[in-house]
Design a protein around this motif. Structure first.
Motif: not given
Length: 247
Positions: A169, A112, A147
């Motif tokens: 996430h 990400h 995360y």
């Protein structure tokens, strides 16, 4: 000619004069002693603060940081040359609730970006990571930062939920993946090499410690749900990595 005072009044006047003279001398002595005492007090205070600062500096040494997840990474950090920043070090807020434990080793690693400002120093990265956690808890309603780890432009990896905590996430994929976020926004600008290497070293460390499968699959978040993450510029980079897979 001034009038003469009675003998009794003369005696009283002389007595007062002697007492005033003695009092003045006494005040002079007191003033001298008080100056010495104040000087000693100032020196003691200065020495106290010097000792306190030395203790604080020594107390910030990584050797005295107690963190369960660090026990798993400290010995391997030297092998990978990866600097890990624990939750303790970035002053993480405790999770609202205990997160579900991951069943490791996981088969997926999902990349990400945080869609925030970039950071180039540990001080900047700590600031952004702390803000991200606050946003996730207070605005998103999640138990903790989403995360498992974040990597900063300073080349360090920041512990989120860690190797054994299920993240938030990627919906439907959290139970079997480690989510790693690049701090910054990478729609058109690629992250620096130091940040890319930090992510690669972190993944290698996870494999070495047995938290990520040897034959894991690497994915970008945009492959799994409608999002720009991890940004087109970063996505084009991770597509060239080993273990990346198109869906």
């Amino acid at each position: 000619m001034s009038p003469k005072l009675p003998i009794s009044d003369v005696w009283i006047a002389r007595r007062l004069q002697r007492n005033n003279s003695r009092g003045f001398i006494w005040l002079q002595n007191v003033s001298k002693h008080r100056s010495v005492e104040i000087g000693i007090f100032v020196i003691v205070v200065i020495l106290f603060f010097i000792v306190l600062m030395v203790l604080l500096v020594l107390g910030r040494s990584p050797a005295v940081v107690s963190n369960p997840s660090n026990d798993l990474t400290t010995s391997s950090q030297k092998d990978t040359n990866l600097r890990m920043v624990s939750r303790y070090e970035w002053v993480a807020q405790p999770p609202i609730k205990k997160t579900t434990t991951l069943q490791t080793p996981v088969p997926y690693v999902i990349i990400h970006h945080t869609a925030t400002e970039f950071c180039t120093s540990q001080a900047q990265c700590v600031f952004h990571v702390r803000q991200i956690q606050t946003f996730h808890i207070e605005s998103r309603g999640w138990f903790d930062i989403a995360y498992n780890f974040l990597v900063g432009g300073d080349g360090a990896a920041y512990e989120g939920r860690g190797w054994t905590g299920e993240g938030a996430h990627t919906l439907y994929w959290n139970k079997n993946s480690i989510g790693i976020a690049f701090v910054g926004t990478f729609l058109t600008t690629a992250p620096p090499e130091i940040q890319i290497l930090a992510c690669q070293k972190l993944i290698d460390l996870g494999v070495k410690l047995g938290y990520i499968q040897q034959n894991y699959t690497l994915l970008g978040a945009r492959q799994l749900f409608a999002t720009e993450s991890p940004g087109l510029a970063l996505f084009e980079i991770i597509k060239k990595w080993d273990h990346w897979h198109s869906l």
